[in-house]
Motif scaffolding. Structure first.
Motif, PDB file in Angstrom:
ATOM      1  N   MET A 230       0.843  -1.200   0.000  1.00  0.00           N
ATOM      2  CA  MET A 230       0.000   0.000   0.000  1.00  0.00           C
ATOM      3  C   MET A 230       0.875   1.245   0.000  1.00  0.00           C
ATOM      4  N   PRO A 231       0.417   2.334  -0.648  1.00  0.00           N
ATOM      5  CA  PRO A 231       1.200   3.557  -0.639  1.00  0.00           C
ATOM      6  C   PRO A 231       1.213   4.182   0.743  1.00  0.00           C
ATOM      7  N   ASP A 232       2.256   4.969   1.016  1.00  0.00           N
ATOM      8  CA  ASP A 232       2.386   5.614   2.317  1.00  0.00           C
ATOM      9  C   ASP A 232       1.219   6.523   2.636  1.00  0.00           C
ATOM     10  N   GLU A 233       0.543   7.089   1.592  1.00  0.00           N
ATOM     11  CA  GLU A 233      -0.516   8.050   1.832  1.00  0.00           C
ATOM     12  C   GLU A 233      -1.683   7.454   2.612  1.00  0.00           C
ATOM     13  N   SER A 234      -1.867   6.145   2.592  1.00  0.00           N
ATOM     14  CA  SER A 234      -3.005   5.559   3.287  1.00  0.00           C
ATOM     15  C   SER A 234      -2.636   4.865   4.592  1.00  0.00           C
ATOM     16  N   ARG A 235      -1.353   4.730   4.878  1.00  0.00           N
ATOM     17  CA  ARG A 235      -0.946   4.017   6.088  1.00  0.00           C
ATOM     18  C   ARG A 235      -0.589   5.014   7.180  1.00  0.00           C
ATOM     19  N   ALA A 236      -1.266   4.927   8.302  1.00  0.00           N
ATOM     20  CA  ALA A 236      -1.069   5.873   9.401  1.00  0.00           C
ATOM     21  C   ALA A 236       0.238   5.605  10.134  1.00  0.00           C
ATOM     22  N   PRO A 237       0.810   6.634  10.778  1.00  0.00           N
ATOM     23  CA  PRO A 237       1.971   6.394  11.634  1.00  0.00           C
ATOM     24  C   PRO A 237       1.590   5.506  12.810  1.00  0.00           C
ATOM     25  N   GLN A 238       2.570   4.910  13.467  1.00  0.00           N
ATOM     26  CA  GLN A 238       2.289   3.955  14.555  1.00  0.00           C
ATOM     27  C   GLN A 238       1.480   4.577  15.671  1.00  0.00           C
ATOM     28  N   ARG A 239       1.833   5.793  16.093  1.00  0.00           N
ATOM     29  CA  ARG A 239       1.059   6.511  17.112  1.00  0.00           C
ATOM     30  C   ARG A 239       0.118   7.452  16.380  1.00  0.00           C
ATOM     31  N   PHE A 240      -1.165   7.208  16.514  1.00  0.00           N
ATOM     32  CA  PHE A 240      -2.126   7.941  15.704  1.00  0.00           C
ATOM     33  C   PHE A 240      -3.468   7.979  16.421  1.00  0.00           C
ATOM     34  N   ASN A 241      -4.068   9.180  16.523  1.00  0.00           N
ATOM     35  CA  ASN A 241      -5.409   9.335  17.074  1.00  0.00           C
ATOM     36  C   ASN A 241      -6.288   9.977  16.011  1.00  0.00           C
ATOM     37  N   ALA A 242      -7.375   9.321  15.655  1.00  0.00           N
ATOM     38  CA  ALA A 242      -8.226   9.776  14.555  1.00  0.00           C
ATOM     39  C   ALA A 242      -8.834  11.147  14.827  1.00  0.00           C
ATOM     40  N   ALA A 243      -9.204  11.433  16.079  1.00  0.00           N
ATOM     41  CA  ALA A 243      -9.796  12.732  16.399  1.00  0.00           C
ATOM     42  C   ALA A 243      -8.760  13.848  16.270  1.00  0.00           C
ATOM     43  N   ARG A 244      -7.550  13.597  16.750  1.00  0.00           N
ATOM     44  CA  ARG A 244      -6.481  14.595  16.598  1.00  0.00           C
ATOM     45  C   ARG A 244      -6.225  14.874  15.118  1.00  0.00           C
ATOM     46  N   TYR A 245      -6.194  13.812  14.322  1.00  0.00           N
ATOM     47  CA  TYR A 245      -5.936  13.926  12.890  1.00  0.00           C
ATOM     48  C   TYR A 245      -6.961  14.838  12.211  1.00  0.00           C
ATOM     49  N   CYS A 246      -8.219  14.763  12.643  1.00  0.00           N
ATOM     50  CA  CYS A 246      -9.283  15.540  12.011  1.00  0.00           C
ATOM     51  C   CYS A 246      -9.392  16.969  12.543  1.00  0.00           C
ATOM     52  N   LEU A 247      -8.885  17.239  13.756  1.00  0.00           N
ATOM     53  CA  LEU A 247      -9.183  18.529  14.384  1.00  0.00           C
ATOM     54  C   LEU A 247      -7.988  19.370  14.811  1.00  0.00           C
ATOM     55  N   ALA A 248      -6.932  18.761  15.323  1.00  0.00           N
ATOM     56  CA  ALA A 248      -5.887  19.543  15.981  1.00  0.00           C
ATOM     57  C   ALA A 248      -5.233  20.558  15.048  1.00  0.00           C
TER      58      ALA A 248
ATOM     59  N   TYR B 122     -21.351   6.305   6.452  1.00  0.00           N
ATOM     60  CA  TYR B 122     -21.237   7.082   5.217  1.00  0.00           C
ATOM     61  C   TYR B 122     -21.216   8.581   5.546  1.00  0.00           C
ATOM     62  N   THR B 123     -22.063   8.989   6.497  1.00  0.00           N
ATOM     63  CA  THR B 123     -22.100  10.401   6.890  1.00  0.00           C
ATOM     64  C   THR B 123     -20.900  10.760   7.750  1.00  0.00           C
ATOM     65  N   LEU B 124     -20.610   9.957   8.769  1.00  0.00           N
ATOM     66  CA  LEU B 124     -19.479  10.250   9.645  1.00  0.00           C
ATOM     67  C   LEU B 124     -18.163  10.253   8.872  1.00  0.00           C
ATOM     68  N   GLY B 125     -18.067   9.413   7.837  1.00  0.00           N
ATOM     69  CA  GLY B 125     -16.846   9.348   7.050  1.00  0.00           C
ATOM     70  C   GLY B 125     -16.795  10.416   5.980  1.00  0.00           C
ATOM     71  N   VAL B 126     -17.642  10.274   4.953  1.00  0.00           N
ATOM     72  CA  VAL B 126     -17.618  11.191   3.817  1.00  0.00           C
ATOM     73  C   VAL B 126     -18.125  12.576   4.204  1.00  0.00           C
ATOM     74  N   GLY B 127     -19.111  12.618   5.090  1.00  0.00           N
ATOM     75  CA  GLY B 127     -19.709  13.906   5.442  1.00  0.00           C
ATOM     76  C   GLY B 127     -18.933  14.710   6.462  1.00  0.00           C
ATOM     77  N   ILE B 128     -18.165  14.035   7.342  1.00  0.00           N
ATOM     78  CA  ILE B 128     -17.479  14.748   8.426  1.00  0.00           C
ATOM     79  C   ILE B 128     -15.969  14.501   8.397  1.00  0.00           C
ATOM     80  N   ALA B 129     -15.539  13.263   8.599  1.00  0.00           N
ATOM     81  CA  ALA B 129     -14.110  12.977   8.762  1.00  0.00           C
ATOM     82  C   ALA B 129     -13.295  13.350   7.528  1.00  0.00           C
ATOM     83  N   ASP B 130     -13.796  13.049   6.339  1.00  0.00           N
ATOM     84  CA  ASP B 130     -13.028  13.351   5.126  1.00  0.00           C
ATOM     85  C   ASP B 130     -12.851  14.856   4.919  1.00  0.00           C
ATOM     86  N   PRO B 131     -13.931  15.661   4.976  1.00  0.00           N
ATOM     87  CA  PRO B 131     -13.716  17.104   4.858  1.00  0.00           C
ATOM     88  C   PRO B 131     -12.783  17.647   5.938  1.00  0.00           C
ATOM     89  N   TRP B 132     -12.958  17.218   7.181  1.00  0.00           N
ATOM     90  CA  TRP B 132     -12.114  17.725   8.260  1.00  0.00           C
ATOM     91  C   TRP B 132     -10.655  17.308   8.064  1.00  0.00           C
TER      92      TRP B 132
END
Length: 509
Positions: free
Chosen positions: A1-19, A213-223
């Motif tokens: 898989m390309p690096d663009e889709s693989r998260a670093p070892q320490r990763f928080n999804a909420a931080r990724y979307c907001l911080a 579908y909403t939480l992903g495409v509607g919220i997480a992806d734009p953020w």
């Protein structure tokens, strides 16, 4: 898989979307909750602060890492904030639909052994299911949002559990799909290859908050890219969508195909101001070639389809980099390992144009951690190094995917997978029903609904409306049959098993 889709070892999804958004664009609208006439706006700074406040409030409850937090609310901003607040605290968010009956919600609560229920007004958990749980209503969440906040997000690993979503399986009860924090980062290939998503976009999503579908495409992806999300909270009027697109200058509109169909039929899309819209995106149901042609003819805007599922998210699509081919949802996004496997025999990928089970390689970063407490079902979907969810399909020589049906009896209702066993159990409990089978029923060339096929007890009167009302009291609205057909006998195999795929044909005789 390309690096663009693989998260670093320490990763928080909420931080990724907001911080980073709170730091770089604090005053930019993050979430617009739109009503028919007015809207409320939450900036990235406000969302970040509220999420860290909810995370601190949940942490103060003394919950262990990975404890489940069930969210039972309507379409409101606090749904999103509670969801990301649970992730920010290192807990597992369990989104649920407000349409669920008390019995259905109680099953999810017990099966997940949720410690906390965040609920909206009038959507509480009561009785025995509430005992031993921490119930947080709107006032408690409001206090958390403005109370002490975590300075940072929980230091979670990419592999730590983050979200538990329930989907129908082959039994009478739904099963929990457990996803890691990495699943949000794994969505990155779809930003370019399906959504064409950038920081400058305004994403209007027609779905409800509880849906992935909403939480992903509607919220997480734009953020994830610093774009603005718009979600509607009013009555489900098809005519509202063009008005919302125009009012909020939406550049992307996401919905299931049936919403696009309603928009064309009832909302006069060809006469609406869609000048801000770059394209529409759709998933959840198959997009027919007829609807695709009608949309593009009426609006002049592209419509890009994608294929995903609860266990993997979205991995096949058309889009700005993948030309549309009517009747196909597109090609695997760059980097995705997708194959067609034999239904029986060794899990060796088949050559182009041979029909088999659609499969995704276990190396896919968006693949679930597993089914919650269902090791047998988990083992059943793994074929060597491949996850095969039950869709029959083929890949042509150019890599486009073509559906050939299901290898099981699961149905699709407004983008939700629904088990016929669950609906059959509800109908079978009616005192007038002797036998029942449930399957998809085609009502138009490109529209199917859930159909109930009933053999009545002697002396009982055929009453379609009464049986549908009975189901509405026991099932979420999207699971309820839209039509009942009465049969003298159900088609069965030599061993007595109901042949669900023959039910519709039997009712037409």
């Amino acid at each position: 898989m390309p690096d663009e889709s693989r998260a670093p070892q320490r990763f928080n999804a909420a931080r990724y979307c907001l911080a980073e958004n709170a730091r770089l664009r604090p005053d930019k609208p993050a979430l617009v909750l739109a009503g028919p006439e007015t809207a409320s706006v939450l900036t990235f700074a406000e969302a970040d602060r509220a999420v860290r406040g909810i995370a601190a409030g949940l942490e103060a409850l003394g919950l262990p890492p990975g404890a489940r937090v069930m969210i039972r609310m309507g379409n409101e901003a606090d749904y999103v904030l509670a969801y990301f607040g649970a992730l920010a605290a290192g807990l597992v968010a369990l989104p649920s639909s407000p349409q669920l009956t008390a019995e259905e919600a109680g099953f999810l609560l017990r099966d997940a052994d949720a410690s906390v229920v965040v609920h909206g007004n009038g959507i509480a958990i009561e009785g025995a299911d509430a005992q031993g749980r921490i119930l947080l209503g709107p006032e408690a969440i409001a206090a958390m949002k403005t109370g002490p906040a975590r300075e940072d997000y929980a230091d979670t690993a990419a592999e730590d559990p983050a979200t538990l979503v329930y989907t129908s399986g082959t039994t009478s009860h739904p099963k929990g799909v457990l996803h890691a924090h990495r699943a949000v980062h794994a969505r990155r290939p779809m930003h370019a290859h399906w959504l064409g998503l950038t920081e400058a976009d305004v994403m209007l999503h027609a779905g409800t908050m509880n849906w992935t579908y909403t939480l992903g495409v509607g919220i997480a992806d734009p953020w994830a890219v610093g774009a603005t999300s718009v979600v509607y909270e009013g009555p489900r009027d098809p005519g509202i969508w063009p008005a919302l697109i125009a009012r909020h200058r939406a550049t992307l509109f996401a919905a299931v195909p049936s919403v696009f169909r309603q928009l064309l039929k009832y909302a006069g899309a060809d006469a609406s101001d869609l000048s801000s819209l770059r394209h529409g995106v759709t998933a959840g149901e198959a997009l027919s070639a007829e609807l695709l042609e009608a949309w593009t003819r009426a609006t002049g805007k592209p419509l890009y389809e994608a294929l995903g599922m609860s266990e993997v998210s979205t991995y096949v699509s058309s889009g700005p980099t993948i030309p549309v081919r009517p009747g196909s949802p597109g090609r695997p996004q760059p980097g995705r390992r997708v194959a067609i496997l034999p239904v029986d025999g060794p899990p060796e990928p088949l050559p182009p144009d041979e029909v088999g089970l659609l499969a995704v390689h276990r190396s896919e970063p968006g693949l679930m951690l597993g089914y919650w407490n269902r090791p047998d079902e988990e083992a059943a979907v793994m074929r060597g190094d491949w996850f095969a969810g039950g869709d029959l399909a083929r890949l042509d020589a150019e890599g486009y995917l073509w559906f050939e049906g299901r290898n099981d009896d699961l149905m699709n209702a407004m983008g939700y997978r629904v088990s016929p066993v669950e609906v059959e159990a509800a109908l079978a409990a009616h005192p007038d029903v002797a036998e029942v089978g449930v399957a998809e029923l085609a009502v138009r060339a490109d529209v199917s609904v859930i159909g109930g096929f009933v053999v009545l007890k002697p002396g009982a009167v055929a009453d379609e409306a009464a049986l549908i009302a009975w189901c509405r009291d026991r099932l979420a609205a999207y699971k309820c049959p839209r039509a009942i057909r009465f049969l003298g006998a159900l088609p069965r195999t030599a061993n007595g098993k109901v042949q669900r795929k023959r039910l519709a044909a039997a009712s037409a005789r």
